[in-house]
Design an enzyme around this catalytic site. Structure first.
Site, PDB file in Angstrom:
ATOM      1  CG  HIS A 118      -5.037  -1.421  -5.172  1.00  0.00           C
ATOM      2  ND1 HIS A 118      -6.343  -1.379  -5.591  1.00  0.00           N
ATOM      3  CD2 HIS A 118      -4.886  -1.383  -4.109  1.00  0.00           C
ATOM      4  CE1 HIS A 118      -6.931  -1.405  -4.465  1.00  0.00           C
ATOM      5  NE2 HIS A 118      -6.021  -1.397  -3.681  1.00  0.00           N
ATOM      6  CD  GLU A 119       0.940  -2.249 -11.054  1.00  0.00           C
ATOM      7  OE1 GLU A 119       1.957  -1.788 -10.644  1.00  0.00           O
ATOM      8  OE2 GLU A 119       0.539  -3.264 -10.419  1.00  0.00           O
TER       9      GLU A 119
END
Length: 183
Positions: A118-119
């Site tokens: 996600h990052e």
């Protein structure tokens, strides 16, 4: 418009963030963000993937299940994106369990991997590496424990579903938008 006003308000206060300022924009973002997220979900998972499946004659058309009725956060993560869920289970969870890692630790590995991804998915397009998406995903781990406890303690209520929707609509995504905007 809300984010532009936030930046103007931050400039007016010389970058000082007050609790009332954060609360105001947090609530202003929660409803439009939820509508936008639901529309993107519908267009991608229901329309686009089914269209692709039809064109490619793909037989298995179950891309999501009823995640909106989740009584606990772990059910949401299992149901909302089935292709990714099945990939994670097949390629990360089962190999961890087969190698003797306890199920709880294997689940943590899945959330850690998902948090990193996600990052990466946020950092690359925005050209900035911040911990907010990672921390938001890792914050799901205690939320899973809490909602499982609530689901077991109050099985015939919708307290777990309420907790999921509050964390989803009011806490998680609007806060992430604010944090990335302020940075």
């Amino acid at each position: 418009p809300a984010l532009e006003s936030l930046l103007q308000d931050l400039e007016a206060t010389n970058g000082q963030i007050t609790t009332s300022l954060m609360a105001e924009y947090w609530l202003r973002l929660s409803i439009p963000n939820t509508y936008l997220w639901l529309m993107v979900f519908y267009f991608y998972f229901h329309l686009y993937l089914n269209l692709c499946a039809e064109l490619l004659r793909f037989g298995d058309r179950v891309f999501y299940k009823d995640w909106w009725n989740s009584g606990e956060v772990s059910a949401y993560w299992r149901l909302w994106n089935l292709p990714v869920h099945y990939w994670l289970v097949r390629h990360l969870y089962f190999p961890c369990v087969r190698n003797g890692i306890p199920k709880a630790a294997a689940t943590f590995v899945i959330f850690f991997f998902s948090a990193v991804m996600h990052e990466v998915l946020i950092s690359i397009p925005f050209h900035m590496l911040r911990p907010w998406s990672f921390l938001g995903m890792m914050g799901q781990v205690p939320l899973v424990v809490i909602t499982k406890y609530l689901y077991r303690k109050y099985p015939d209520t919708s307290i777990g579903n309420f907790t999921f929707w509050v964390s989803f609509c009011l806490v998680g995504q609007p806060m992430a938008i604010l944090l990335y905007t302020i940075d």
